[in-house]
Write a protein that holds these residues in place. Sequence first.
Motif, short mmCIF file in Angstrom:
data_model
loop_
_atom_site.label_atom_id
_atom_site.label_comp_id
_atom_site.label_asym_id
_atom_site.label_seq_id
_atom_site.Cartn_x
_atom_site.Cartn_y
_atom_site.Cartn_z
N SER A 1 48.75 47.99 36.43
CA SER A 1 48.67 48.81 37.64
C SER A 1 48.04 48.03 38.79
O SER A 1 46.97 47.43 38.64
CB SER A 1 47.86 50.07 37.36
N VAL A 2 48.73 48.03 39.93
CA VAL A 2 48.25 47.34 41.12
C VAL A 2 48.25 48.32 42.29
O VAL A 2 49.25 48.99 42.55
CB VAL A 2 49.13 46.12 41.47
N SER A 3 47.15 48.40 43.00
CA SER A 3 47.05 49.26 44.17
C SER A 3 47.27 48.43 45.43
O SER A 3 46.48 47.51 45.71
CB SER A 3 45.69 49.95 44.21
N VAL A 4 48.33 48.71 46.15
CA VAL A 4 48.65 48.00 47.39
C VAL A 4 48.17 48.86 48.56
O VAL A 4 48.63 49.99 48.74
CB VAL A 4 50.16 47.73 47.51
N THR A 5 47.26 48.36 49.34
CA THR A 5 46.72 49.12 50.47
C THR A 5 47.38 48.70 51.77
O THR A 5 47.95 47.60 51.88
CB THR A 5 45.20 48.93 50.59
#
Length: 204
Positions: free
Chosen positions: A34-38
């Motif tokens: 899981s990667v959170s792209v802001t």
Amino acid sequence: VNGVATFTDITYDVAATIGVTASATGLTSSSAFSVSVTSGSVNYLKVTAGAASMTAGGTLELTITAYDSNNNVATGYTGNKSLTFSGLNASASGSSPKIESTNFGTALTVAFTNGASNANAATLTVYKAEVASIDVTDGTNNSTGNTAYDLDLTVNPASADHVAFTTQPSASASTNVVLSQQPVVSIRDLYQNIRTSNTDAITL
């Protein structure tokens, strides 16, 4: 190389939480990571509203949203911002368009949360019947870079209020002559906008 693939050029321009997996032909794929792209920093502002038309003297709630260069909402744009609006004109009666109680062209403070103006923080009041586009700027970022960023608005006249001379009659000192200046009369709303759709008969 030596059983290891190193990636150095992967980009993702949508602010979201994504799952990244790796696969190879004939092999079991990796588990998802899981990667959170802001979102990035603000690049432009956009003005929107729940309607594209309104009546002179009425109000309309505006929403101002900040976006990054990839068109994601710039959620870091938060807190009180000094904004100046433009694009609308004063009516013939002298009433100026306003955001809250501040005239267009004068800076006012608008509160933002996660990239968007707070509810009821930018209430528009207009008086001149016209078709115009509303733009906004904070002094650095604005909505003028693309026609899709401003708000195209049609302001219709209010209800009929009075009759007024558009062209006043005049005559020479002599009696029984045709008026040298024939009168033109219009039906207007409270703000001196001409009711172009009005078909009432006018008596002189």
